[in-house]
Design a protein around this motif. Structure first.
Motif, PDB file in Angstrom:
ATOM      1  N   GLY A   1      38.684  27.581  34.362  1.00 24.97           N
ATOM      2  CA  GLY A   1      38.608  28.064  35.732  1.00 24.97           C
ATOM      3  C   GLY A   1      39.401  29.342  35.892  1.00 24.97           C
ATOM      4  N   VAL A   2      39.299  29.941  37.082  1.00 26.41           N
ATOM      5  CA  VAL A   2      39.932  31.232  37.361  1.00 26.41           C
ATOM      6  C   VAL A   2      40.743  31.133  38.653  1.00 26.41           C
ATOM      7  N   LEU A   3      42.021  31.495  38.569  1.00 29.52           N
ATOM      8  CA  LEU A   3      42.908  31.593  39.724  1.00 29.52           C
ATOM      9  C   LEU A   3      43.093  33.071  40.015  1.00 29.52           C
ATOM     10  N   CYS A   4      42.691  33.521  41.200  1.00 29.62           N
ATOM     11  CA  CYS A   4      42.690  34.960  41.458  1.00 29.62           C
ATOM     12  C   CYS A   4      42.886  35.252  42.939  1.00 29.62           C
ATOM     13  N   GLY A   5      43.078  36.522  43.243  1.00 29.55           N
ATOM     14  CA  GLY A   5      43.120  36.956  44.626  1.00 29.55           C
ATOM     15  C   GLY A   5      41.724  36.887  45.229  1.00 29.55           C
ATOM     16  N   ALA A   6      41.661  37.067  46.543  1.00 26.46           N
ATOM     17  CA  ALA A   6      40.362  37.022  47.226  1.00 26.46           C
ATOM     18  C   ALA A   6      39.752  38.412  47.278  1.00 26.46           C
ATOM     19  N   GLY A   7      39.697  39.049  46.093  1.00 21.24           N
ATOM     20  CA  GLY A   7      38.977  40.303  45.992  1.00 21.24           C
ATOM     21  C   GLY A   7      37.483  40.013  45.977  1.00 21.24           C
ATOM     22  N   PHE A   8      36.723  40.905  45.410  1.00 24.02           N
ATOM     23  CA  PHE A   8      35.277  40.691  45.398  1.00 24.02           C
ATOM     24  C   PHE A   8      34.719  40.515  43.989  1.00 24.02           C
ATOM     25  N   GLU A   9      34.953  41.492  43.095  1.00 24.24           N
ATOM     26  CA  GLU A   9      34.300  41.453  41.793  1.00 24.24           C
ATOM     27  C   GLU A   9      34.757  40.272  40.940  1.00 24.24           C
ATOM     28  N   THR A  10      36.065  40.022  40.857  1.00 21.98           N
ATOM     29  CA  THR A  10      36.526  38.925  39.989  1.00 21.98           C
ATOM     30  C   THR A  10      35.987  37.569  40.445  1.00 21.98           C
ATOM     31  N   PRO A  11      36.105  37.189  41.731  1.00 23.94           N
ATOM     32  CA  PRO A  11      35.492  35.923  42.147  1.00 23.94           C
ATOM     33  C   PRO A  11      33.978  35.894  41.917  1.00 23.94           C
ATOM     34  N   ALA A  12      33.286  37.011  42.186  1.00 26.11           N
ATOM     35  CA  ALA A  12      31.828  37.049  42.009  1.00 26.11           C
ATOM     36  C   ALA A  12      31.456  36.842  40.546  1.00 26.11           C
TER      37      ALA A  12
END
Length: 328
Positions: free
Chosen positions: A241-252
């Motif tokens: 899984g991925v823990l990340c900020g609520a940006g756009f490209e990384t979550p997408a």
């Protein structure tokens, strides 16, 4: 056609999208690339015609934007000088990915500027909004890079002018696996904050990519790595899984790869709260910070095997073709 493609250089998402957008634009004419901003880590494999300071949001170290450093990094005088320095009138088409210099240069010279950005999609009236309003954040975001025509990207297509994300070819060509680790990209937290909190989850193996360190290190169940696009993609594609900020490209990209994600929106960053609202509506878990009171939510996420399914077709060329045909 002579085309100017202007890209915001704060963060890496705009540059990642440009990897696929620029080759499509080159099918329609001679493309000059402009980048403004000082917070990106991804090099573009294209000639950069103009590289400007612009207006950059400076990441803090404890979960938000450093407003003071952001203010001190920019001056009105330099901003105006850069606006006057860009010859936007020499181009047949100006396409803008949330880049303020060319947006305001076009605005002051009464030249059409075509907006093509995630911010446009996030601000669209039909897109999800957070419960807590942020009038100042909304005002800044709406006026940061004014455009005459608007096309947006978002996690879902909420309107005919809002498209699903551009997933770069390097991601589309991957075959995801699961090696059991968790990939972490939280640029607004420094390494000390991340180590303090992530080491509490002893059963998890964390691979952190950090803007605050230029060498690799390991402490207990956490590895800290400097930002490297290829290494990050490899880690994400083989993660649990991925823990990340609520940006756009990384979550997408993580959603496209079928990974479960947990997002933490940056403080003082309205766009990330718009993104968090959209992701939460899709079923993605969102927490406000890495504070102790959210440790239970992280534990729940680690033990949850459910995934949000998405369909992100490769439609970049058709989008660019539509824009060029509408505005040539």
């Amino acid at each position: 056609m002579k085309i100017l493609y202007a890209i915001q250089g704060t963060g890496n998402g705009h540059l990642c999208r440009a990897m696929d957008v620029i080759p499509c634009l080159q099918q329609f004419g001679e493309v000059d690339v402009l980048i403004s901003g000082i917070q990106a880590d991804i090099p573009l494999p294209f000639e950069i015609k103009y590289r400007l300071h612009g207006l950059s949001f400076i990441f803090g170290k404890s979960g938000g934007v450093d407003l003071w450093k952001t203010f001190m990094s920019s001056t009105i005088r330099k901003f105006i000088q850069e606006i006057n320095s860009v010859p936007v009138e020499k181009y047949d088409l100006v396409i803008n990915d949330f880049e303020p210099i060319t947006a305001w240069a076009c605005h002051t010279k009464d030249i059409r500027c075509i907006g093509l950005s995630h911010q446009i999609g996030a601000l669209h009236p039909d897109s999800p909004k957070p419960e807590e309003g942020d009038l100042m954040g909304k005002f800044i975001m709406k006026n940061y890079a004014p455009v005459s025509d608007a096309y947006g990207f978002h996690f879902q297509s909420y309107h005919r002018s809002v498209y699903t994300p551009v997933i770069r070819e390097s991601i589309r060509n991957l075959e995801p696996t699961n090696d059991g680790h968790y990939t972490v990209y939280l640029p607004s937290y420094d390494d000390a904050h991340l180590l303090k909190h992530l080491t509490k989850f002893e059963g998890a193996k964390w691979e952190v990519f950090s803007k605050h360190n230029n060498k690799s290190l390991r402490y207990k169940n956490v590895s800290i790595n400097p930002i490297n696009s290829e290494a990050f993609i490899k880690s994400m594609a083989s993660s649990e899984g991925v823990l990340c900020g609520a940006g756009f490209e990384t979550p997408a990209e993580a959603l496209y790869l079928g990974k479960k994600i947990l997002v933490i929106p940056m403080k003082n960053q309205y766009e990330q709260h718009l993104n968090a609202a959209a992701l939460e509506k899709m079923g993605v878990p969102v927490i406000k910070s890495l504070k102790k009171k959210y440790e239970y939510d992280i534990e729940l996420w680690l033990n949850d095997n459910s995934h949000v399914r998405v369909d992100y077709p490769n439609h970049t060329m058709s989008i660019i073709e539509t824009i060029v045909n509408n505005h040539k």
